[in-house]
Enzyme design. Sequence first.
Site, mmCIF file in Angstrom:
data_model
loop_
_atom_site.group_PDB
_atom_site.id
_atom_site.type_symbol
_atom_site.label_atom_id
_atom_site.label_comp_id
_atom_site.label_asym_id
_atom_site.label_seq_id
_atom_site.Cartn_x
_atom_site.Cartn_y
_atom_site.Cartn_z
ATOM 1 N N GLY A 88 45.739 50.261 4.573
ATOM 2 C CA GLY A 88 44.355 50.624 4.887
ATOM 3 C C GLY A 88 43.525 49.438 5.312
ATOM 4 O O GLY A 88 42.418 49.584 5.813
ATOM 5 N N ARG A 89 44.051 48.245 5.038
ATOM 6 C CA ARG A 89 43.280 47.054 5.433
ATOM 7 C C ARG A 89 44.220 45.935 5.855
ATOM 8 O O ARG A 89 43.877 44.759 5.764
ATOM 9 C CB ARG A 89 42.411 46.576 4.285
ATOM 10 N N LYS A 104 45.780 40.636 6.639
ATOM 11 C CA LYS A 104 45.213 41.464 5.573
ATOM 12 C C LYS A 104 43.699 41.280 5.567
ATOM 13 O O LYS A 104 43.220 40.142 5.485
ATOM 14 C CB LYS A 104 45.824 41.015 4.236
ATOM 15 N N ASP A 239 53.663 51.395 -4.844
ATOM 16 C CA ASP A 239 53.416 50.834 -3.504
ATOM 17 C C ASP A 239 53.269 49.320 -3.548
ATOM 18 O O ASP A 239 53.166 48.680 -2.509
ATOM 19 C CB ASP A 239 52.157 51.463 -2.880
HETATM 20 P P1 AMP Z 1 46.106 47.792 -3.174
HETATM 21 O O1 AMP Z 1 45.224 47.988 -4.352
HETATM 22 O O2 AMP Z 1 45.733 46.582 -2.354
HETATM 23 O O3 AMP Z 1 47.556 47.841 -3.463
HETATM 24 O O4 AMP Z 1 45.758 49.002 -2.197
HETATM 25 C C1 AMP Z 1 46.045 50.342 -2.469
HETATM 26 C C2 AMP Z 1 45.731 51.168 -1.247
HETATM 27 O O5 AMP Z 1 44.336 51.121 -0.932
HETATM 28 C C3 AMP Z 1 46.448 50.736 0.020
HETATM 29 O O6 AMP Z 1 46.701 51.876 0.771
HETATM 30 C C4 AMP Z 1 45.422 49.870 0.677
HETATM 31 O O7 AMP Z 1 45.635 49.728 2.063
HETATM 32 C C5 AMP Z 1 44.151 50.637 0.381
HETATM 33 N N1 AMP Z 1 42.969 49.750 0.407
HETATM 34 C C6 AMP Z 1 42.638 48.823 -0.500
HETATM 35 N N2 AMP Z 1 41.484 48.215 -0.164
HETATM 36 C C7 AMP Z 1 41.061 48.760 0.991
HETATM 37 C C8 AMP Z 1 39.931 48.561 1.859
HETATM 38 N N3 AMP Z 1 38.984 47.671 1.584
HETATM 39 N N4 AMP Z 1 39.855 49.333 2.956
HETATM 40 C C9 AMP Z 1 40.784 50.248 3.239
HETATM 41 N N5 AMP Z 1 41.855 50.487 2.475
HETATM 42 C C10 AMP Z 1 42.012 49.758 1.363
HETATM 43 MG MG MG Z 2 49.100 47.354 -2.329
#
Ligand code: AMP
Ligand code: MG
Length: 466
Positions: A88-89, A104, A239
């Site tokens: 998502g980012r 990222k 994930d």
């Molecule tokens: P993470 O906590 O980084 O493992 O992220 C979990 C999910 O949330 C993944 O699909 C990320 O891509 C999405 N995600 C986390 N932060 C963001 C953000 N600021 N914008 C969009 N998607 C996000």
């Molecule tokens: Mg992640």
Amino acid sequence: MKLPFQNTYARLPADFFQRTPPTPVASPSLIALNHDLARELRIDPDFLRSEQGLAILSGNETPEGAEPLAMAYSGHQFGGFSPVLGDGRALLLGEIAGKDLQLKGCGRTPFSRRGDGRSALGPVLREYLVSEAMHALGVPTTRALAAVASGEQVHREEAEPGGILTRCASSHLRIGTVQFFAARQDHAKLRTLVEYAKKRHYPDLKNALDLLRKVTQKQAQLIAQWMGLGFIHGVMNTDNMTLSGETIDYGPCAFMDRYDPAQKFSFIDQQGRYAYQNQPYIAQWNLSRLAEALLPLIDENQERAVQLAQDELAQFPELYEAARLKIFSKKIGLPSNSNWDLIQSLLDLMTQQKADFTLVFRSLSQDPSSLLNHFQEDTPALQNWLTRWHAAAPPDRALMDRSNPAFIPRNHRIESVIEAAKNENYAPFHELHQILRQPYQEQPEFQHYQDSPAPDEIVCATFCGT
Ligand code: AMP
Ligand code: MG
């Protein structure tokens, strides 16, 4: 300069990813560039430092040959299944020298849901420091190639400076990637994914069961290494667990100061699901989700598939305990077949007396007479432990020095680096990074970086920054 991108992931079927370009930022500036890693990837660091290099590292220019894409994946987050997560980012630019290069924090993707696709600078610097420290400590991990300040604000609890991390990984294939196709019951794509994973990471393996076995072995080893360093990942969702066995996604991660098996830092982990002592159990739980996802490929007869998968998963505790024994034996300088009870007794004493995990082990190798300095009081139990340790075998001091770091990225240090960075002062970041490059070396001029936090410096909670 043209970067030598390969795009093997982009050649996979369409539903493995969504093609998206990065979103440009206002006025990027380079904070850190990993010259060693650039050279390993056979990229000229001077090119990355150039105006065009910065444009690439900030997402303002897509380099020739790259095919930016957001990877699709699912994931169990804190136990609940989300069939569609995905990047998502983050965007995969492609592979260089067989490694994924990912930006990222480079803007929204079709998987962003309500997120802004951005990252605050703090988490970028944290991931840079901690992933590079893990590498220097000898732990398999994704790495940081560059950190850039975007020159834009992101809105979290409050407005903060934004940042972009360029991350390098053996691959970004996760347990969640396998779950993505399993959840859709798309067995053909599941097979394609397994073939791809085997080719990239384990070319000698024959089938999906072999892959499960290999990932189980890798994760058992990895988690034992985390435990041996007092590392708490903080978000062990499926994930965030790779097929390669590299540590990935340094969100609310932290190294513990005082030894406490129940320690957790992550603000979002109120229940302590991902606490230090739970990490091996969670790893096995995640591997069970991987096994489930692979079942259709393991055997046509699903009953037989379940049995075969269970047999593999059942190996985990033994593999983990053997790895842990080896690691902690080195930490107390004894042969790897030493007695876990001896190690556990020391850990119990550390728990009772809230002793600093890193300092206790380091003092054992450097100067055992200073061990008591790290305990609140000298007790008969502590003396008894020292007697047992001395009686076990002459400890191998050199081995201990190589197994007990002097320097870890302590939370309070990272927090002060981030605070300074918010005011565009990056000197503390560079100093800490430099020290962490040689974590097992005494560095007398930086002795104070070994210290545990003063009471007013203790960091109680960490945040994902998302
Ligand atoms: P993470 O906590 O980084 O493992 O992220 C979990 C999910 O949330 C993944 O699909 C990320 O891509 C999405 N995600 C986390 N932060 C963001 C953000 N600021 N914008 C969009 N998607 C996000
Ligand atoms: Mg992640």
